[in-house]
Scaffold this motif. Structure first.
Motif, PDB file in Angstrom:
ATOM      1  N   VAL A  16       0.977  -1.139   0.113  1.00 14.85           N
ATOM      2  CA  VAL A  16       0.141  -0.010  -0.021  1.00 14.85           C
ATOM      3  C   VAL A  16       0.980   1.219   0.115  1.00 14.85           C
ATOM      4  O   VAL A  16       0.584   2.164  -0.865  1.00 14.85           O
ATOM      5  CB  VAL A  16      -0.880   0.010   1.096  1.00 14.85           C
ATOM      6  CG1 VAL A  16      -1.698   1.198   1.405  1.00 14.85           C
ATOM      7  CG2 VAL A  16      -2.210  -0.985   1.121  1.00 14.85           C
ATOM      8  N   LEU A  17       1.896   1.227   0.700  1.00 17.55           N
ATOM      9  CA  LEU A  17       2.956   2.345   0.743  1.00 17.55           C
ATOM     10  C   LEU A  17       3.426   2.637  -0.431  1.00 17.55           C
ATOM     11  O   LEU A  17       3.769   3.600  -1.098  1.00 17.55           O
ATOM     12  CB  LEU A  17       3.783   2.329   1.737  1.00 17.55           C
ATOM     13  CG  LEU A  17       4.598   3.325   2.162  1.00 17.55           C
ATOM     14  CD1 LEU A  17       4.166   4.521   2.782  1.00 17.55           C
ATOM     15  CD2 LEU A  17       5.839   2.866   3.592  1.00 17.55           C
ATOM     16  N   ILE A  18       3.926   1.472  -1.092  1.00 21.47           N
ATOM     17  CA  ILE A  18       4.559   1.710  -2.420  1.00 21.47           C
ATOM     18  C   ILE A  18       3.629   2.218  -3.405  1.00 21.47           C
ATOM     19  O   ILE A  18       3.732   3.065  -4.349  1.00 21.47           O
ATOM     20  CB  ILE A  18       5.134   0.393  -2.899  1.00 21.47           C
ATOM     21  CG1 ILE A  18       6.469  -0.003  -2.103  1.00 21.47           C
ATOM     22  CG2 ILE A  18       5.405   0.305  -4.364  1.00 21.47           C
ATOM     23  CD1 ILE A  18       6.911  -1.345  -2.315  1.00 21.47           C
ATOM     24  N   LEU A  19       2.310   1.608  -3.296  1.00 23.52           N
ATOM     25  CA  LEU A  19       1.217   2.160  -4.439  1.00 23.52           C
ATOM     26  C   LEU A  19       0.976   3.430  -4.350  1.00 23.52           C
ATOM     27  O   LEU A  19       0.567   4.069  -5.390  1.00 23.52           O
ATOM     28  CB  LEU A  19       0.128   1.078  -4.311  1.00 23.52           C
ATOM     29  CG  LEU A  19       0.274  -0.351  -4.883  1.00 23.52           C
ATOM     30  CD1 LEU A  19      -0.969  -1.112  -4.743  1.00 23.52           C
ATOM     31  CD2 LEU A  19       0.563  -0.170  -6.355  1.00 23.52           C
ATOM     32  N   PHE A  20       0.567   3.919  -3.085  1.00 23.73           N
ATOM     33  CA  PHE A  20      -0.108   5.127  -3.004  1.00 23.73           C
ATOM     34  C   PHE A  20       1.135   6.322  -2.508  1.00 23.73           C
ATOM     35  O   PHE A  20       0.913   7.553  -2.711  1.00 23.73           O
ATOM     36  CB  PHE A  20      -1.084   5.283  -1.668  1.00 23.73           C
ATOM     37  CG  PHE A  20      -2.233   4.511  -2.236  1.00 23.73           C
ATOM     38  CD1 PHE A  20      -3.217   4.932  -3.083  1.00 23.73           C
ATOM     39  CD2 PHE A  20      -2.492   3.217  -1.603  1.00 23.73           C
ATOM     40  CE1 PHE A  20      -4.288   4.389  -3.442  1.00 23.73           C
ATOM     41  CE2 PHE A  20      -3.706   2.592  -2.161  1.00 23.73           C
ATOM     42  CZ  PHE A  20      -4.662   3.121  -2.867  1.00 23.73           C
ATOM     43  N   GLY A  21       2.048   5.871  -1.815  1.00 24.90           N
ATOM     44  CA  GLY A  21       3.169   6.948  -1.174  1.00 24.90           C
ATOM     45  C   GLY A  21       2.921   7.467  -0.156  1.00 24.90           C
ATOM     46  O   GLY A  21       1.585   7.323   0.447  1.00 24.90           O
ATOM     47  N   ARG A  24       0.475  10.756  -0.230  1.00 25.41           N
ATOM     48  CA  ARG A  24      -1.119  10.329  -0.373  1.00 25.41           C
ATOM     49  C   ARG A  24      -1.767   9.690   0.897  1.00 25.41           C
ATOM     50  O   ARG A  24      -2.905  10.001   0.971  1.00 25.41           O
ATOM     51  CB  ARG A  24      -1.024   9.496  -1.693  1.00 25.41           C
ATOM     52  CG  ARG A  24      -2.642   9.172  -1.849  1.00 25.41           C
ATOM     53  CD  ARG A  24      -3.219  10.365  -2.695  1.00 25.41           C
ATOM     54  NE  ARG A  24      -4.594   9.888  -3.109  1.00 25.41           N
ATOM     55  CZ  ARG A  24      -5.800  10.468  -2.897  1.00 25.41           C
ATOM     56  NH1 ARG A  24      -5.736  11.779  -2.385  1.00 25.41           N
ATOM     57  NH2 ARG A  24      -6.817  10.224  -3.166  1.00 25.41           N
ATOM     58  N   ILE A  25      -1.272   8.952   1.499  1.00 32.19           N
ATOM     59  CA  ILE A  25      -1.936   8.294   2.686  1.00 32.19           C
ATOM     60  C   ILE A  25      -1.920   8.939   3.616  1.00 32.19           C
ATOM     61  O   ILE A  25      -3.037   9.303   4.404  1.00 32.19           O
ATOM     62  CB  ILE A  25      -0.820   7.181   3.077  1.00 32.19           C
ATOM     63  CG1 ILE A  25      -0.816   5.894   2.138  1.00 32.19           C
ATOM     64  CG2 ILE A  25      -1.378   6.440   4.332  1.00 32.19           C
ATOM     65  CD1 ILE A  25       0.212   4.858   2.152  1.00 32.19           C
ATOM     66  N   SER A  26      -0.894  10.090   3.988  1.00 26.90           N
ATOM     67  CA  SER A  26      -1.093  10.807   5.005  1.00 26.90           C
ATOM     68  C   SER A  26      -2.408  12.041   4.915  1.00 26.90           C
ATOM     69  O   SER A  26      -2.967  12.537   5.647  1.00 26.90           O
ATOM     70  CB  SER A  26       0.107  11.841   5.297  1.00 26.90           C
ATOM     71  OG  SER A  26       0.507  12.548   4.396  1.00 26.90           O
ATOM     72  N   GLU A  27      -2.352  12.378   3.587  1.00 27.11           N
ATOM     73  CA  GLU A  27      -3.482  13.322   3.117  1.00 27.11           C
ATOM     74  C   GLU A  27      -4.912  12.539   3.216  1.00 27.11           C
ATOM     75  O   GLU A  27      -5.961  13.222   3.792  1.00 27.11           O
ATOM     76  CB  GLU A  27      -3.322  13.544   1.582  1.00 27.11           C
ATOM     77  CG  GLU A  27      -4.443  14.362   0.944  1.00 27.11           C
ATOM     78  CD  GLU A  27      -4.245  14.559  -0.721  1.00 27.11           C
ATOM     79  OE1 GLU A  27      -5.164  14.551  -1.428  1.00 27.11           O
ATOM     80  OE2 GLU A  27      -2.950  14.764  -1.133  1.00 27.11           O
ATOM     81  N   MET A  28      -4.933  11.199   2.884  1.00 22.22           N
ATOM     82  CA  MET A  28      -6.221  10.614   2.934  1.00 22.22           C
ATOM     83  C   MET A  28      -6.535  10.074   4.666  1.00 22.22           C
ATOM     84  O   MET A  28      -7.671  10.597   5.010  1.00 22.22           O
ATOM     85  CB  MET A  28      -6.180   9.342   2.473  1.00 22.22           C
ATOM     86  CG  MET A  28      -6.057   9.305   0.697  1.00 22.22           C
ATOM     87  SD  MET A  28      -6.234   7.406   0.152  1.00 22.22           S
ATOM     88  CE  MET A  28      -5.194   6.410   1.345  1.00 22.22           C
ATOM     89  N   MET A  29      -5.808  10.050   5.396  1.00 24.76           N
ATOM     90  CA  MET A  29      -5.965  10.230   6.792  1.00 24.76           C
ATOM     91  C   MET A  29      -6.374  11.415   7.271  1.00 24.76           C
ATOM     92  O   MET A  29      -7.065  11.642   8.322  1.00 24.76           O
ATOM     93  CB  MET A  29      -4.402   9.522   7.654  1.00 24.76           C
ATOM     94  CG  MET A  29      -4.307   8.122   7.404  1.00 24.76           C
ATOM     95  SD  MET A  29      -5.640   7.386   7.473  1.00 24.76           S
ATOM     96  CE  MET A  29      -6.155   5.882   7.909  1.00 24.76           C
ATOM     97  N   GLY A  30      -5.795  12.718   7.064  1.00 28.09           N
ATOM     98  CA  GLY A  30      -6.168  13.901   7.137  1.00 28.09           C
ATOM     99  C   GLY A  30      -7.639  14.222   6.783  1.00 28.09           C
ATOM    100  O   GLY A  30      -8.264  14.716   7.558  1.00 28.09           O
TER     101      GLY A  30
END
Length: 79
Positions: A16-21, A24-30
């Motif tokens: 997941v980290l490789i696919l989204f970066g 992007r993951i921290s933006e989605m969590m925000g």
């Protein structure tokens, strides 16, 4: 066997980290956190409105049918 172990969770997290970066993951969590905050705010506003609506229900307005009956009685007596 058949259970999810720590290694499977780590592999999924890495993929997941490789696919989204990371960004992007921290933006989605925000965005997810903002959604939860907005939901809680809406629920608290709804709770604040409930007592006001109960007061309106307990003190009903004048019944228009009762006033029509009174006016109808006066017109019947005049005939």
């Amino acid at each position: 066997m058949g259970g999810i172990g720590i290694w499977q969770i780590i592999i999924v997290a890495v993929v997941v980290l490789i696919l989204f970066g990371r960004g992007r993951i921290s933006e989605m969590m925000g965005d997810f956190g903002k959604g939860i905050s907005s939901f809680k705010k809406g629920m608290s506003e709804e709770e604040a409105e409930k007592p006001a609506s109960k007061a309106q229900i307990e003190a009903p307005a004048k019944d228009p049918a009762a006033t029509e009956t009174k006016t109808g009685e006066t017109s019947d007596s005049s005939n």
